[in-house]
Design an enzyme around this catalytic site. Structure first.
Site, PDB file in Angstrom:
ATOM      1  N   ARG A 145       0.748  -1.195  -0.073  1.00  0.00           N
ATOM      2  CA  ARG A 145       0.125  -0.067   0.072  1.00  0.00           C
ATOM      3  C   ARG A 145       0.967   1.250   0.074  1.00  0.00           C
ATOM      4  O   ARG A 145       1.993   1.029   0.340  1.00  0.00           O
ATOM      5  CB  ARG A 145      -0.828   0.141   1.144  1.00  0.00           C
ATOM      6  CG  ARG A 145      -1.777  -1.092   1.388  1.00  0.00           C
ATOM      7  CD  ARG A 145      -2.824  -1.022   2.473  1.00  0.00           C
ATOM      8  NE  ARG A 145      -3.802  -2.022   2.837  1.00  0.00           N
ATOM      9  CZ  ARG A 145      -3.401  -3.334   3.438  1.00  0.00           C
ATOM     10  NH1 ARG A 145      -2.356  -3.372   3.941  1.00  0.00           N
ATOM     11  NH2 ARG A 145      -4.385  -4.096   3.523  1.00  0.00           N
ATOM     12  N   LYS A 169      -2.220  -2.282   7.807  1.00  0.00           N
ATOM     13  CA  LYS A 169      -3.447  -1.823   8.594  1.00  0.00           C
ATOM     14  C   LYS A 169      -3.408  -2.493  10.109  1.00  0.00           C
ATOM     15  O   LYS A 169      -3.177  -3.764  10.359  1.00  0.00           O
ATOM     16  CB  LYS A 169      -4.581  -2.192   7.849  1.00  0.00           C
ATOM     17  CG  LYS A 169      -4.936  -1.365   6.572  1.00  0.00           C
ATOM     18  CD  LYS A 169      -6.123  -1.592   5.888  1.00  0.00           C
ATOM     19  CE  LYS A 169      -6.568  -0.549   4.747  1.00  0.00           C
ATOM     20  NZ  LYS A 169      -7.615  -0.766   4.162  1.00  0.00           N
ATOM     21  N   HIS A 239      -2.369   2.393  -5.901  1.00  0.00           N
ATOM     22  CA  HIS A 239      -3.207   1.343  -5.523  1.00  0.00           C
ATOM     23  C   HIS A 239      -3.480   0.739  -7.048  1.00  0.00           C
ATOM     24  O   HIS A 239      -3.821  -0.479  -7.109  1.00  0.00           O
ATOM     25  CB  HIS A 239      -4.466   1.903  -5.156  1.00  0.00           C
ATOM     26  CG  HIS A 239      -4.781   1.788  -3.796  1.00  0.00           C
ATOM     27  ND1 HIS A 239      -4.245   2.278  -2.815  1.00  0.00           N
ATOM     28  CD2 HIS A 239      -5.649   0.880  -2.840  1.00  0.00           C
ATOM     29  CE1 HIS A 239      -4.671   1.967  -1.643  1.00  0.00           C
ATOM     30  NE2 HIS A 239      -5.579   0.885  -1.526  1.00  0.00           N
ATOM     31  N   ARG A 242      -0.608  -1.771  -6.802  1.00  0.00           N
ATOM     32  CA  ARG A 242      -1.105  -2.663  -5.869  1.00  0.00           C
ATOM     33  C   ARG A 242      -2.089  -3.868  -6.808  1.00  0.00           C
ATOM     34  O   ARG A 242      -2.048  -5.152  -6.671  1.00  0.00           O
ATOM     35  CB  ARG A 242      -1.645  -2.243  -4.571  1.00  0.00           C
ATOM     36  CG  ARG A 242      -1.935  -3.243  -3.762  1.00  0.00           C
ATOM     37  CD  ARG A 242      -2.385  -2.542  -2.482  1.00  0.00           C
ATOM     38  NE  ARG A 242      -3.212  -3.321  -1.426  1.00  0.00           N
ATOM     39  CZ  ARG A 242      -2.782  -4.056  -0.502  1.00  0.00           C
ATOM     40  NH1 ARG A 242      -1.527  -4.376  -0.497  1.00  0.00           N
ATOM     41  NH2 ARG A 242      -3.644  -4.575   0.375  1.00  0.00           N
ATOM     42  N   HIS A 265      -4.347  -9.098   3.651  1.00  0.00           N
ATOM     43  CA  HIS A 265      -5.771  -9.184   3.754  1.00  0.00           C
ATOM     44  C   HIS A 265      -5.967  -9.857   5.054  1.00  0.00           C
ATOM     45  O   HIS A 265      -5.584 -11.017   5.120  1.00  0.00           O
ATOM     46  CB  HIS A 265      -6.757  -9.426   2.604  1.00  0.00           C
ATOM     47  CG  HIS A 265      -6.435  -8.608   1.455  1.00  0.00           C
ATOM     48  ND1 HIS A 265      -6.949  -8.865   0.214  1.00  0.00           N
ATOM     49  CD2 HIS A 265      -6.232  -7.060   1.588  1.00  0.00           C
ATOM     50  CE1 HIS A 265      -6.727  -7.697  -0.583  1.00  0.00           C
ATOM     51  NE2 HIS A 265      -6.376  -7.010   0.030  1.00  0.00           N
ATOM     52  N   TYR A 274     -10.096 -10.009  -6.742  1.00  0.00           N
ATOM     53  CA  TYR A 274      -9.096 -10.041  -7.592  1.00  0.00           C
ATOM     54  C   TYR A 274      -9.293 -11.279  -8.311  1.00  0.00           C
ATOM     55  O   TYR A 274      -8.401 -11.496  -9.305  1.00  0.00           O
ATOM     56  CB  TYR A 274      -7.724  -9.863  -6.962  1.00  0.00           C
ATOM     57  CG  TYR A 274      -7.382  -8.655  -6.231  1.00  0.00           C
ATOM     58  CD1 TYR A 274      -6.969  -7.791  -7.070  1.00  0.00           C
ATOM     59  CD2 TYR A 274      -7.183  -8.634  -4.962  1.00  0.00           C
ATOM     60  CE1 TYR A 274      -6.488  -6.672  -6.558  1.00  0.00           C
ATOM     61  CE2 TYR A 274      -7.017  -7.496  -4.435  1.00  0.00           C
ATOM     62  CZ  TYR A 274      -6.843  -6.439  -4.806  1.00  0.00           C
ATOM     63  OH  TYR A 274      -6.581  -5.365  -4.402  1.00  0.00           O
TER      64      TYR A 274
END
Length: 303
Positions: A145, A169, A239, A242, A265, A274
């Site tokens: 990211r 995150k 992004h 990514r 994730h 995806y």
């Protein structure tokens, strides 16, 4: 009823400090609901959840988007909450109601050939060019990211393992691999980085010309600059690199779990977006791999 609506809107405007534009929008939605029911209510308590569902359904049939209907419902729900607080009604009939689901937007990616040609043709003669190319290579190679790239320090890199320690995150740390091209560019950048150093205590991996950590906005601007300079048709942003990394790895490996780990994730459901493989790629893979997809030799001779 109009008097109560006006009191509510005045409260939003003066007490809640909402903008006049927002308040007028809320007023229109509430009045639209009342007009839809043709003023049949003699008191607010007569409003039912079914009335609200029919109102939303009407707008859905007329082609309103899920986002628009969601805004309408939110506007009306807020007003009915106000009526509950004022003890005009006992319960909010909009509680528990949901608008139509917003369609998931598939992330855009750049095809492999276009992206490889773009990166290969980025110059690396000047220190700033080396820096920018290294950032672009890392974003695509490791699928990280923007915030993960900008927060990297010198000790985030392990050249021996060819991995990055990434702070994702929720302050979760993960290790992700990076490719040989990124390896070479990072080595070259570290040699050129000394040109930008103003304070020896600064540990940020990527520096601005003032010797400070390069921020998210500055990185976005540099990517946009190179995208325009190299003639990409779409705006280049982190992004997109990514998304491209995730899509290309998934197309080649079909290993959803590996892509989940790469991207950091928490849920596999997030990664599943995806799986929008190009149909031609999917068809070719199927024809080549599935035993029932191939015609037998005898069948070909009969044909």
């Amino acid at each position: 009823m109009k008097k109560v609506v006006k009191q509510y809107c005045d409260r939003l405007l003066h007490e809640k400090q909402y903008s006049e534009h927002t308040v007028n929008n809320y007023r229109r939605q509430i009045e639209d609901f009342l007009t839809f029911n043709d003023g049949h209510y003699s008191q607010w308590s007569e409003i039912t959840g079914q009335d609200i569902r029919l109102w939303m359904a009407r707008h859905h049939r007329q082609g309103a988007s899920a986002a628009t209907i969601g805004l309408k419902l939110s506007s009306l729900r807020g007003f009915l909450d106000y009526l509950v607080a004022k003890k005009v009604i006992k319960t909010n009939p909009a509680t528990g109601l949901r608008g139509p689901k917003k369609p998931k937007r598939l992330p855009k990616n750049i095809d492999v050939d276009t992206l490889n040609h773009f990166i290969d043709n980025l110059p690396e003669d000047e220190p700033i060019e080396v820096r920018d190319k290294a950032m672009i290579e890392l974003l695509y190679s490791a699928g990280i990211r923007l915030s993960e790239l900008s927060s990297m320090d010198l000790d985030s890199i392990s050249f021996s393992n060819q991995t990055l320690r990434v702070l994702g995150k929720g302050n979760k740390v993960r290790e992700v691999p990076f490719g040989e091209a990124a390896h070479k560019l990072l080595k070259k950048w570290l040699k050129n980085r000394t040109v930008f150093v103003k304070d020896l205590s600064e540990q940020a991996l990527f520096l601005s010309s003032r010797g400070q950590r390069l921020g998210n906005r500055a990185i976005q601007q540099r990517l946009n600059y190179w995208g325009r300079k190299q003639g990409l048709t779409d705006v280049l942003h982190p992004h997109k690199l990514r998304h491209s990394c995730a899509t290309h790895v998934l197309e080649s490996s079909s290993d959803l779990r590996a892509v989940q780990e790469l991207l950091g994730h928490a849920s596999i459901a997030t990664t599943q977006i995806y799986t929008h493989l190009d149909f031609q790629h999917l068809a070719k893979t199927y024809d080549a791999a599935h035993p029932r997809a191939r015609k037998s030799k005898s069948k070909k001779k009969e044909d």
